[in-house]
Design a protein around this motif. Structure first.
Motif, PDB file in Angstrom:
ATOM      1  N   TRP A 164       0.834  -1.203   0.000  1.00 19.22           N
ATOM      2  CA  TRP A 164       0.000   0.000   0.000  1.00 19.22           C
ATOM      3  C   TRP A 164       0.870   1.255   0.000  1.00 19.22           C
ATOM      4  N   VAL A 165       1.897   1.274   0.846  1.00 17.76           N
ATOM      5  CA  VAL A 165       2.804   2.419   0.914  1.00 17.76           C
ATOM      6  C   VAL A 165       3.544   2.606  -0.418  1.00 17.76           C
ATOM      7  N   THR A 166       3.997   1.501  -0.998  1.00 17.56           N
ATOM      8  CA  THR A 166       4.707   1.569  -2.276  1.00 17.56           C
ATOM      9  C   THR A 166       3.813   2.155  -3.370  1.00 17.56           C
ATOM     10  N   LYS A 167       2.564   1.728  -3.396  1.00 15.96           N
ATOM     11  CA  LYS A 167       1.621   2.256  -4.383  1.00 15.96           C
ATOM     12  C   LYS A 167       1.361   3.739  -4.146  1.00 15.96           C
ATOM     13  N   ALA A 168       1.246   4.130  -2.878  1.00 15.82           N
ATOM     14  CA  ALA A 168       1.017   5.543  -2.559  1.00 15.82           C
ATOM     15  C   ALA A 168       2.177   6.412  -3.026  1.00 15.82           C
ATOM     16  N   LEU A 169       3.391   5.903  -2.922  1.00 16.41           N
ATOM     17  CA  LEU A 169       4.562   6.637  -3.397  1.00 16.41           C
ATOM     18  C   LEU A 169       4.569   6.748  -4.915  1.00 16.41           C
ATOM     19  N   LYS A 170       4.274   5.643  -5.592  1.00 10.24           N
ATOM     20  CA  LYS A 170       4.323   5.631  -7.060  1.00 10.24           C
ATOM     21  C   LYS A 170       3.257   6.530  -7.673  1.00 10.24           C
ATOM     22  N   THR A 171       2.114   6.605  -7.030  1.00  6.63           N
ATOM     23  CA  THR A 171       0.998   7.382  -7.583  1.00  6.63           C
ATOM     24  C   THR A 171       0.952   8.812  -7.052  1.00  6.63           C
TER      25      THR A 171
END
Length: 219
Positions: A43-50
């Motif tokens: 979830w954190v990784t996706k939040a960073l990428k987006t």
């Protein structure tokens, strides 16, 4: 953007927890430490990428991503997020007008520590490296000059540092009870020898994550 950090960090942890619980209710994320950690790291990784959240919380997201990837369940991300959510909801909730910190709040903290035999020094002006002769006892130090200049109409209007030696967890617990968030600058190296430095901001509004008090009361 310190004026929105307290809001954005709550959006981060509250949204991640809500989405994880929704997935658990649908049976897609098992209720165990490994699965929960994996979900939060993803979830954190996706939040960073987006670029989902304001840049003021990016450093926190990167830190949690690295921590989760390197330590796995030992990173304790779930409890970290829960504690952040609960602390900020208690002291600086998103849906309520921010309350000023007052001289009375500081007095509550000071008197509370003194009642537990802490040494509290507020009468000395700190200039250069100083040493408090506390013989290793729990101690809290404020600069008298700072204390005299950071309040207007009994309300805190500028950041102020304080210096702590000894039971930092107990100190954080007492500060939270007084409604004061502490923002760590150092563990033990500061202008007061052997003391760590914390900064207190007006209305508890800072651009960094506050220190978390202990989970349970320490008698």
């Amino acid at each position: 953007m310190s004026s929105i950090y307290y809001q954005e960090i709550q959006h981060v942890v509250n949204q991640s927890l809500q989405e994880m619980r929704e997935q658990q209710n649908r049976g897609r994320v098992p209720k165990n430490a490994l699965s929960e950690t994996h979900f939060l790291v993803h979830w954190v990784t996706k939040a960073l990428k987006t670029h989902q959240f304001d840049r003021c919380v990016v450093a926190d997201l990167v830190k949690w991503q690295k921590l989760g990837r390197t330590k796995g369940t030992l990173s304790d991300l779930l409890n970290t997020f829960i504690r952040i959510s609960e602390l900020y909801a208690q002291v600086t909730p998103i849906d309520r007008e921010r309350e000023p910190l007052t001289e009375a709040d500081f007095e509550t903290l000071i008197h509370g520590l003194e009642s537990q035999d802490w040494i509290v020094e507020i009468d000395e002006e700190l200039s250069g490296k100083v040493r408090l002769e506390s013989e290793g006892e729990n101690s809290l130090v404020f600069c008298s000059k700072q204390l005299a200049t950071v309040f207007e109409n009994e309300q805190l209007v500028a950041p102020i540092s304080c210096y702590v030696r000894g039971d930092h967890q107990r100190f954080l617990q007492m500060a939270t009870k007084a409604g004061i968030l502490m923002h760590k600058q150092s563990d033990y190296k500061s202008i007061v020898k052997y003391h760590g430095e914390y900064v207190i901001y007006p209305k508890n509004i800072a651009s960094q994550l506050a220190e978390m008090p202990p989970l349970t009361d320490s008698k």
